[in-house]
Scaffold this motif. Structure first.
Motif, PDB file in Angstrom:
ATOM      1  N   ALA A 229      22.791 -15.519  26.585  1.00 43.17           N
ATOM      2  CA  ALA A 229      22.166 -15.072  25.342  1.00 43.17           C
ATOM      3  C   ALA A 229      22.318 -13.567  25.189  1.00 43.17           C
ATOM      4  O   ALA A 229      22.352 -12.828  26.164  1.00 43.17           O
ATOM      5  N   LEU A 411      15.636 -10.862  23.820  1.00 47.25           N
ATOM      6  CA  LEU A 411      16.571 -11.799  23.219  1.00 47.25           C
ATOM      7  C   LEU A 411      16.827 -11.446  21.754  1.00 47.25           C
ATOM      8  O   LEU A 411      15.884 -11.243  20.980  1.00 47.25           O
ATOM      9  N   ILE A 413      17.526 -12.337  18.086  1.00 47.99           N
ATOM     10  CA  ILE A 413      17.259 -13.507  17.257  1.00 47.99           C
ATOM     11  C   ILE A 413      17.761 -13.266  15.838  1.00 47.99           C
ATOM     12  O   ILE A 413      17.995 -12.122  15.431  1.00 47.99           O
ATOM     13  N   VAL A 419      17.811 -17.958  18.795  1.00 47.96           N
ATOM     14  CA  VAL A 419      18.443 -17.054  19.752  1.00 47.96           C
ATOM     15  C   VAL A 419      19.952 -17.082  19.587  1.00 47.96           C
ATOM     16  O   VAL A 419      20.563 -18.153  19.447  1.00 47.96           O
ATOM     17  N   THR A 437      11.449 -10.710  22.481  1.00 45.85           N
ATOM     18  CA  THR A 437      12.563 -10.538  21.550  1.00 45.85           C
ATOM     19  C   THR A 437      13.018  -9.089  21.551  1.00 45.85           C
ATOM     20  O   THR A 437      12.242  -8.169  21.796  1.00 45.85           O
TER      21      THR A 437
END
Length: 475
Positions: A229, A411, A413, A419, A437
């Motif tokens: 990711a 992460l 988004i 994601v 996030t």
């Protein structure tokens, strides 16, 4: 094909996780599980002051405060020089008032009076009666009433990925399958290794400390590595000034102080929001000196009320702000500490602190002229906070922004809290909300309530998107 154990599994029980779980349930999911690594629900939310930023809520309108549809978004982007992920920020901001209404509908007890969250033009800070714990106390029963299950004391080891999408979690040797997974694990402030690696501007070994839950250990960073990711937001978050004598955080400086850089120059309105001070310190080698005199610590009776009015922040859910470090007792306790300098004259104070004497003395002289004139034409500090620095002994306390309240690396988004993978494609079945996030916090933390607001808003977005993803399989 076997049905999954749960429609949605949410990892983390802070506001982001609770909002995601409850929203998924409200949008048609039947079986929802919240997995919490610690033995208590609420994450860092339960430890927070309980201010939630929002624009165009019922409460804001009832208070006679009119916000334009995109005012919050524009101001948020401006203070961050557009160096954030505009898509999710815009959707979160546009729905922030509706999110406040949603929280209120679910029993979160807001005061009627709003506060300024930071340097915003209108009050947008919605204060919760009872602080962050009251948010948890309101939402957890609603989740239980909706049939949402909770598993405490279970740290997720890894996410299960099959056929290109996330299909469950593994914890303690057990695998649970799910139609979708929402990561709401908080930040990484309780993980010194991750702080040193991903928030080095805040990391001072032996001094940096975190104001948050012990469970905020950066699990989302492990998941990102496992799944490929995208991560974003290095060196982003919120730091508060700390004198290094203890681990007691102090959000605001008293108005009767002046804040100098290591060259002895004043550079701000000392009553500015902590996010502004954090940003300003980055350009000054993250070292400052809080300077004041003995009259501030021991004001004569006729001036006690004036010196007692030292903060412009007045929260309905908070006792009147008082100094924590800048008191006579604390100065006496730490008078021999190498970060605390006390002297009978300004030139001796400069020598003790290692600040150029002409600059420190000149800065104080200039400030006292502004005090006498009754207007801070240099940085705009309100006149009621202008008190002369003229009564020896004088104090200079070296401060660094090493009290960590928020970490912003996490992460990446999209505008539905989905994601994004390093290959640019969405990772099917994976969503994220809250402090885990990245790209939501920019160079300047925007103010009180922004972290809880993004947690709630992104949590709702994640819950909605997760439900939409799994609903076809439930039909």
């Amino acid at each position: 094909m076997n049905s999954p154990d749960f429609d949605v599994i949410v990892i983390g029980s802070g506001l982001g996780g609770l909002a995601a779980a409850l929203t998924a349930k409200e949008n048609g999911c039947r079986d929802v599980l919240v997995v919490e690594s610690e033995g208590v629900l609420g994450g860092s939310t339960r430890l927070s002051g309980g201010v939630v930023m929002g624009s165009r809520s019922r409460l804001q309108r009832a208070a006679g405060i009119e916000d334009g549809e995109d005012d919050l978004f524009k101001e948020y982007m401006a203070i961050n020089v557009w160096d954030v992920s505009a898509g999710p920020v815009e959707r979160w901001a546009s729905r922030s008032g509706d999110t406040i209404d949603w929280l209120e509908n679910h029993g979160v007890p807001f005061y009627e009076r709003l506060i300024f969250s930071g340097d915003d033009r209108r009050p947008r800070g919605h204060c919760v009666e009872g602080g962050g714990q009251a948010i948890v106390d309101a939402l957890v029963p609603r989740c239980r009433e909706a049939g949402i299950e909770f598993a405490l004391g279970n740290r997720v080891d890894e996410l299960v990925r099959e056929g290109g999408g996330v299909t469950g979690v593994r914890a303690g040797g057990e695998t649970l399958t799910a139609g979708a997974v929402v990561v709401a694990t908080g930040g990484f402030g309780a993980n010194p290794d991750y702080l040193a690696r991903h928030y080095p501007i805040a990391w001072v070994p032996g001094e940096t400390f975190y104001i948050g839950a012990d469970g905020a250990r950066g699990d989302h960073l492990r998941f990102a590595e496992q799944l490929g990711a995208q991560l974003t937001g290095e060196n982003r978050g919120l730091r508060m000034l700390n004198p290094g004598v203890d681990t007691m955080h102090e959000a605001f400086l008293p108005g009767w102080t002046i804040l100098l850089d290591k060259n002895g120059h004043r550079f701000c309105d000392e009553t500015a929001p902590y996010g502004i001070l954090d940003s300003l310190m980055k350009a000054r080698d993250n070292v400052g000196y809080v300077v004041f005199d003995d009259a501030a610590l021991r004001p004569p009776p006729e001036l006690a009320e004036r010196y007692g009015d030292a903060y412009k922040q007045i929260w309905p859910n908070h006792a009147k702000f008082k100094p924590k470090h800048y008191t006579a007792d604390v100065m006496e306790q730490f008078k021999d500490h190498d970060r605390v300098h006390i002297a009978g004259s300004l030139d001796k104070l400069a020598a003790s602190a290692g600040i150029p004497e002409p600059d420190l003395c000149g800065t104080v002289a200039r400030y006292n002229q502004l005090v006498e004139a009754g207007e801070d034409t240099d940085f705009g500090k309100a006149a009621r906070f202008l008190n002369p620095i003229a009564t020896p002994p004088f104090y200079a306390v070296e401060v660094r922004p090493t009290a960590i309240a928020h970490t912003g690396y996490g992460l990446r988004i999209d505008d539905h809290a989905r994601v994004i993978g390093v290959d640019g494609h969405l990772i099917a079945g994976l969503y994220a909300a809250g402090e885990c996030t990245g790209g939501i916090v920019g160079p300047t933390y925007s103010g009180s309530g922004s972290s809880l607001a993004s947690a709630a808003g992104l949590g709702r977005m994640a819950g909605e998107a997760a439900a939409e993803y799994v609903l076809p399989a439930l039909a």
